[in-house]
Write a protein that holds these residues in place. Structure first.
Motif, PDB file in Angstrom:
ATOM      1  N   ILE A 146       0.856  -1.203   0.000  1.00  0.00           N
ATOM      2  CA  ILE A 146       0.000   0.000   0.000  1.00  0.00           C
ATOM      3  C   ILE A 146       0.881   1.238   0.000  1.00  0.00           C
ATOM      4  O   ILE A 146       1.837   1.331   0.761  1.00  0.00           O
ATOM      5  N   PHE A 147       0.611   2.133  -0.915  1.00  0.00           N
ATOM      6  CA  PHE A 147       1.314   3.413  -0.907  1.00  0.00           C
ATOM      7  C   PHE A 147       0.271   4.498  -0.700  1.00  0.00           C
ATOM      8  O   PHE A 147      -0.694   4.585  -1.447  1.00  0.00           O
ATOM      9  N   SER A 148       0.462   5.268   0.377  1.00  0.00           N
ATOM     10  CA  SER A 148      -0.532   6.333   0.580  1.00  0.00           C
ATOM     11  C   SER A 148       0.149   7.675   0.727  1.00  0.00           C
ATOM     12  O   SER A 148       1.217   7.792   1.339  1.00  0.00           O
ATOM     13  N   LEU A 149      -0.461   8.658   0.098  1.00  0.00           N
ATOM     14  CA  LEU A 149       0.082  10.020   0.146  1.00  0.00           C
ATOM     15  C   LEU A 149      -1.118  10.964   0.112  1.00  0.00           C
ATOM     16  O   LEU A 149      -1.970  10.853  -0.770  1.00  0.00           O
ATOM     17  N   ASP A 150      -1.108  11.847   1.103  1.00  0.00           N
ATOM     18  CA  ASP A 150      -2.272  12.725   1.286  1.00  0.00           C
ATOM     19  C   ASP A 150      -3.530  11.847   1.392  1.00  0.00           C
ATOM     20  O   ASP A 150      -3.553  10.887   2.132  1.00  0.00           O
ATOM     21  N   LYS A 177      -4.632  15.482 -11.864  1.00  0.00           N
ATOM     22  CA  LYS A 177      -6.043  15.825 -11.637  1.00  0.00           C
ATOM     23  C   LYS A 177      -6.759  14.731 -10.886  1.00  0.00           C
ATOM     24  O   LYS A 177      -7.413  14.940  -9.861  1.00  0.00           O
ATOM     25  N   LYS A 178      -6.628  13.510 -11.398  1.00  0.00           N
ATOM     26  CA  LYS A 178      -7.388  12.399 -10.846  1.00  0.00           C
ATOM     27  C   LYS A 178      -7.010  12.121  -9.403  1.00  0.00           C
ATOM     28  O   LYS A 178      -7.824  11.676  -8.608  1.00  0.00           O
ATOM     29  N   LEU A 179      -5.704  12.309  -9.054  1.00  0.00           N
ATOM     30  CA  LEU A 179      -5.246  11.904  -7.712  1.00  0.00           C
ATOM     31  C   LEU A 179      -5.096  13.085  -6.758  1.00  0.00           C
ATOM     32  O   LEU A 179      -4.626  12.918  -5.638  1.00  0.00           O
ATOM     33  N   ASN A 180      -5.468  14.276  -7.224  1.00  0.00           N
ATOM     34  CA  ASN A 180      -5.277  15.483  -6.411  1.00  0.00           C
ATOM     35  C   ASN A 180      -3.812  15.692  -6.051  1.00  0.00           C
ATOM     36  O   ASN A 180      -3.475  16.035  -4.913  1.00  0.00           O
ATOM     37  N   TRP A 181      -2.920  15.414  -6.993  1.00  0.00           N
ATOM     38  CA  TRP A 181      -1.478  15.511  -6.710  1.00  0.00           C
ATOM     39  C   TRP A 181      -0.851  16.702  -7.435  1.00  0.00           C
ATOM     40  O   TRP A 181       0.320  16.644  -7.803  1.00  0.00           O
ATOM     41  N   GLU A 182      -1.628  17.771  -7.610  1.00  0.00           N
ATOM     42  CA  GLU A 182      -1.094  18.912  -8.346  1.00  0.00           C
ATOM     43  C   GLU A 182       0.216  19.411  -7.755  1.00  0.00           C
ATOM     44  O   GLU A 182       1.112  19.829  -8.476  1.00  0.00           O
ATOM     45  N   ASN A 183       0.345  19.313  -6.437  1.00  0.00           N
ATOM     46  CA  ASN A 183       1.578  19.804  -5.812  1.00  0.00           C
ATOM     47  C   ASN A 183       2.591  18.701  -5.526  1.00  0.00           C
ATOM     48  O   ASN A 183       3.691  18.967  -5.059  1.00  0.00           O
ATOM     49  N   ARG A 185      -3.936  -3.201  -7.613  1.00  0.00           N
ATOM     50  CA  ARG A 185      -3.948  -2.111  -8.595  1.00  0.00           C
ATOM     51  C   ARG A 185      -5.209  -1.236  -8.468  1.00  0.00           C
ATOM     52  O   ARG A 185      -5.760  -0.778  -9.461  1.00  0.00           O
ATOM     53  N   VAL A 186      -5.643  -1.103  -7.221  1.00  0.00           N
ATOM     54  CA  VAL A 186      -6.808  -0.252  -6.990  1.00  0.00           C
ATOM     55  C   VAL A 186      -6.326   1.073  -6.403  1.00  0.00           C
ATOM     56  O   VAL A 186      -5.514   1.096  -5.488  1.00  0.00           O
ATOM     57  N   VAL A 187      -6.795   2.161  -6.980  1.00  0.00           N
ATOM     58  CA  VAL A 187      -6.398   3.478  -6.502  1.00  0.00           C
ATOM     59  C   VAL A 187      -7.635   4.189  -5.951  1.00  0.00           C
ATOM     60  O   VAL A 187      -8.675   4.219  -6.603  1.00  0.00           O
ATOM     61  N   THR A 188      -7.521   4.695  -4.738  1.00  0.00           N
ATOM     62  CA  THR A 188      -8.671   5.416  -4.164  1.00  0.00           C
ATOM     63  C   THR A 188      -8.238   6.811  -3.729  1.00  0.00           C
ATOM     64  O   THR A 188      -7.104   7.008  -3.273  1.00  0.00           O
ATOM     65  N   VAL A 189      -9.142   7.753  -3.907  1.00  0.00           N
ATOM     66  CA  VAL A 189      -8.935   9.103  -3.375  1.00  0.00           C
ATOM     67  C   VAL A 189     -10.131   9.395  -2.468  1.00  0.00           C
ATOM     68  O   VAL A 189     -11.279   9.284  -2.908  1.00  0.00           O
ATOM     69  N   ASN A 190      -9.805   9.710  -1.229  1.00  0.00           N
ATOM     70  CA  ASN A 190     -10.873   9.900  -0.226  1.00  0.00           C
ATOM     71  C   ASN A 190     -11.851   8.723  -0.216  1.00  0.00           C
ATOM     72  O   ASN A 190     -13.060   8.891  -0.221  1.00  0.00           O
ATOM     73  N   ARG A 246       8.833  14.747 -11.014  1.00  0.00           N
ATOM     74  CA  ARG A 246       9.278  14.085  -9.793  1.00  0.00           C
ATOM     75  C   ARG A 246       8.101  14.019  -8.835  1.00  0.00           C
ATOM     76  O   ARG A 246       7.381  14.991  -8.658  1.00  0.00           O
ATOM     77  N   LEU A 247       7.897  12.833  -8.268  1.00  0.00           N
ATOM     78  CA  LEU A 247       6.883  12.690  -7.227  1.00  0.00           C
ATOM     79  C   LEU A 247       7.561  12.998  -5.895  1.00  0.00           C
ATOM     80  O   LEU A 247       8.459  12.278  -5.474  1.00  0.00           O
ATOM     81  N   GLU A 248       7.143  14.091  -5.264  1.00  0.00           N
ATOM     82  CA  GLU A 248       7.849  14.496  -4.040  1.00  0.00           C
ATOM     83  C   GLU A 248       7.103  14.085  -2.805  1.00  0.00           C
ATOM     84  O   GLU A 248       5.893  14.293  -2.688  1.00  0.00           O
ATOM     85  N   VAL A 249       7.860  13.464  -1.896  1.00  0.00           N
ATOM     86  CA  VAL A 249       7.290  13.028  -0.622  1.00  0.00           C
ATOM     87  C   VAL A 249       8.185  13.593   0.470  1.00  0.00           C
ATOM     88  O   VAL A 249       9.415  13.571   0.331  1.00  0.00           O
ATOM     89  N   ASP A 250       7.611  14.086   1.526  1.00  0.00           N
ATOM     90  CA  ASP A 250       8.435  14.647   2.603  1.00  0.00           C
ATOM     91  C   ASP A 250       9.204  13.520   3.280  1.00  0.00           C
ATOM     92  O   ASP A 250       8.663  12.459   3.552  1.00  0.00           O
TER      93      ASP A 250
END
Lengths: 218, 481
Positions: free
Chosen positions: A123-127, A196-202, A136-141, A213-217
């Motif tokens: 599982i990879f979760s961010l925000d 757009k789909k994942l709310n990962w604009e930032n 291979r299931v992706v969920t947002v909220n 680059r996918l940035e993670v703190d």
């Protein structure tokens, strides 16, 4: 993520691997010679060992016999001939990387070995986005998001190389799995959709003159 | 065809021809002897018969001339013919052309050629009829019976039979002898040409790559000498091949090592450059990456220069000139002055030689490398002795009291890219080519390196000149400087 032992006598290479592992979220311990590695192995347990073959003290092939069977091993060596490869793999190594290597290749192989031995986190979760790398299931909220095959593969590559900028050409090559001449704009389009789909604009940053680059703190 | 086969067939043909010629000559000589003996005897018999017939006819004539009738003559002849008929002799008496008596087979009669005969003369001849040979003698009876011709015919079958019997016997004997000769010759030639086969086998093996093949040839003949020379040749070939193999092996190892030496810094430089380009990492990590790029580049630069040195030394035409060793040593010391000061190591120089011959630059490079190694092995505040002296040959010596090496390490130390202490050597920028370079330079000066070391006590490296280039002992200075 995974805890990895690096056995490599060249300090520069050893540090390079450690720094890159740190970037993508793995933790590591560094050994610079055979006997030192043996000591580490006695006291700790690891998800993976990255090992050079030509080592002072005990060489990689000898060391291999002391590695517990359930720990996967990737040989990393300048000895690129076939017989050495075969010998390494026969001894039970899970992969064999010849120097010089690219960081992305190393990370991809590490990921592949970890996944094969069920040691990578599934599982990879961010925000608010959660990616299940197994189903291979992706969920947002908590609501499922429809992704095309290319989008998903792009996502997986970004996740495997977090904090590392990937050029459009590299992304094309990795996600589309062939050298796609000309239209690197295809990548831009897919990245836009993913953002757009994942709310990962930032989160998916555009790196000037390089790529994304996918940035993670950390 | 093989040599022994050629020799066998050649010798056999010569023998068979000469044996058969001998036998033929023997048999024909014996035949002619027999023939002569027979014809002599026959001639005697003829005269005996002729005289007998003549006397009988005379006596009848003197007693009663009228009673010498053809029938009386026939009677006389019949009695003779009857007697000699048992010995295969046939007689005929003719008066001019008229036959008075004859028991000669008609086939033979036709062949007889009386021709012209004078009184008391006779003619002998061999004629054959129906495959049988006859000897015939024709002569005038003489006396009052000059018109009478006596013909004597003898059947020679026996003689000819004997002759053909002898011939058959000789043929079978010669066939037997020739068969035995052939067998003996075969064995003899096989035995004599055995060394050739042995050598052939050996050369075949050597040609096939089995260079340790040797010939064992007992005896003292030419083949033995040849085998010994062959073995000598094989020895030198084997040595050369081994040397070539070793050279090829060394070259391969050099290339392998070089590849390894290049790969490591390349991997590091590439990796860190990628890291700097693609990540948004901390200042501390960026500095670390940049520092690694710098040190690894430096290492590659060192490697390139050392390889270049090595290549130059190998291809260089040497500039041999007289060198004053003390000057050389001082030059070495001044080159290394900064390093010596940094490491706080004392370099003592001494020279008891007044002259050596060599390439100043190369010898300086050699000594700098040796002293550099000595400095690396030495602890702080120790001293290194650099000296030039004469001990049957000129010697340059670098002696330290540093960490020393194990014997196995000493044996390997001249190998390109071999490092006794990897981590430490890399830390100080070493790439493991220094002593290879020294060895090359020493070779060019027909000198050799002798390295003696014991762990913990220090290392002594001597450059021993073994060449006639160097001045002889009398030019030695007798006081130390």
């Amino acid at each position: 993520m995974a805890h990895i032992l690096i056995v490599e006598d060249e300090k520069s290479i050893n540090d390079l691997i450690a720094m890159n592992l740190e970037l993508v979220g793995h933790t590591s311990e560094q050994a610079y010679e055979g006997n030192e590695a043996l000591e580490f192995l006695k006291h700790n347990t690891y998800s993976l060992i990255i090992m050079d073959i030509m080592l002072p003290g005990q060489d990689g092939f000898t060391l291999m016999k002391h590695v517990p069977e359930n720990i996967p091993v990737i040989f990393l060596t300048a000895m690129g001939n076939l017989s050495d490869k075969v010998k390494g793999l026969n001894l039970g190594a899970d992969d064999y990387i010849v120097k010089p290597f690219e960081t992305i290749e190393l990370l991809a192989r590490i990921e592949a070995v970890l996944r094969r031995t069920n040691r990578s986190s599934k599982i990879f979760s961010l925000d608010s986005t959660v990616v299940n790398l197994e189903s291979r299931v992706v969920t947002v909220n908590d609501s499922e998001i429809e992704l095309t095959l290319r989008e998903y593969e792009l996502l997986e590559i970004l996740i495997n190389n977090i904090n590392i900028a990937l050029s459009r050409e590299k992304l094309l090559k990795l996600a589309w799995e062939y050298d796609y001449f000309g239209e690197t704009r295809t990548v831009d389009v897919h990245i836009q959709k993913l953002r757009k789909k994942l709310n990962w604009e930032n989160r998916i940053k555009t790196v000037y003159k390089i790529g994304y680059r996918l940035e993670v703190d950390q | 065809m093989k040599f022994w086969q050629k020799a066998f067939i050649g010798i056999l043909i010569v023998f068979i021809i000469s044996i058969n010629i001998c036998l033929y000559l023997t048999s024909s000589y014996s035949f002619s002897l027999n023939m002569k003996r027979d014809s002599d005897r026959t001639l005697g018999e003829y005269h005996f018969i002729m005289n007998g017939v003549l006397e009988t006819m005379d006596s009848i004539y003197y007693r009663e001339p009228a009673s010498l009738t053809p029938s009386a003559i026939q009677n006389i002849m019949r009695s003779y013919a009857g007697y000699y008929g048992k010995q295969n002799v046939f007689l005929e008496l003719k008066d001019s052309k008229k036959v008075l008596f004859s028991n000669i087979p008609p086939t033979v009669t036709s062949e007889i050629d009386v021709g012209s005969l004078t009184k008391d003369s006779y003619k002998t001849k061999v004629l054959s009829a129906n495959g049988i040979n006859y000897l015939y003698i024709v002569g005038k009876l003489g006396g009052p019976y000059e018109d009478h011709t006596l013909i004597y015919v003898r059947d020679l079958s026996e003689l000819y039979n004997n002759h053909s019997q002898l011939t058959r016997y000789l043929i079978s004997v010669s066939a037997l002898v020739e068969t035995m000769l052939a067998l003996v010759l075969l064995l003899l030639l096989r035995k004599l040409t055995k060394p050739i086969r042995i050598m052939q086998k050996a050369t075949h093996k050597i040609a096939g790559g089995v260079y340790d093949e040797r010939i064992r040839m007992p005896g003292k003949d030419e083949f033995h000498d040849l085998a010994e020379n062959f073995n000598l040749m094989a020895n030198s070939i084997q040595e050369k091949i081994t040397e070539l193999d070793k050279n090829a092996h060394d070259k391969q190892r050099l290339v392998d090592n070089l590849a390894h030496e290049l790969r490591t810094p390349l991997t590091a430089i590439y990796g860190y450059a990628e890291y700097l380009q693609n990540t948004n990492s901390s200042e501390q990590n960026r500095i670390k990456a940049a520092r690694y790029i710098l040190t690894e580049t430096d290492r590659m630069k060192n490697l390139a220069f050392k390889l270049l040195d090595l290549a130059l030394v190998r291809n260089n035409t040497l500039d041999f000139q007289p060198i004053i060793p003390l000057e050389l040593l001082q030059q070495v010391k001044s080159v290394l002055a900064i390093k010596l000061e940094e490491e706080n190591v004392q370099l003592d120089i001494s020279s008891s030689l007044n002259q050596i011959t060599g390439d100043f630059i190369l010898l300086q490079s050699l000594l700098v490398n040796l002293v550099d190694n000595a400095v690396k092995a030495s602890p702080k505040a120790s001293s290194i002795q650099l000296s030039a002296y004469f001990d049957t040959v000129p010697i340059l010596e670098v002696k330290d009291s540093g960490c020393g090496m194990e014997d196995e390490q000493t044996a390997l130390i001249c190998e390109p890219f071999y490092r006794v202490d990897k981590a430490r050597s890399r830390g100080s920028g070493g790439i493991g080519l220094g002593l290879s370079l020294c060895r090359e330079i020493a070779h060019l000066h027909e000198a050799r390196l002798r390295i003696r070391s014991s762990p913990g006590k220090g290392t002594t490296v001597q450059v021993i000149f073994t060449t006639s280039l160097q001045p002889s002992e009398n030019s030695l200075m007798h006081k130390d400087i």
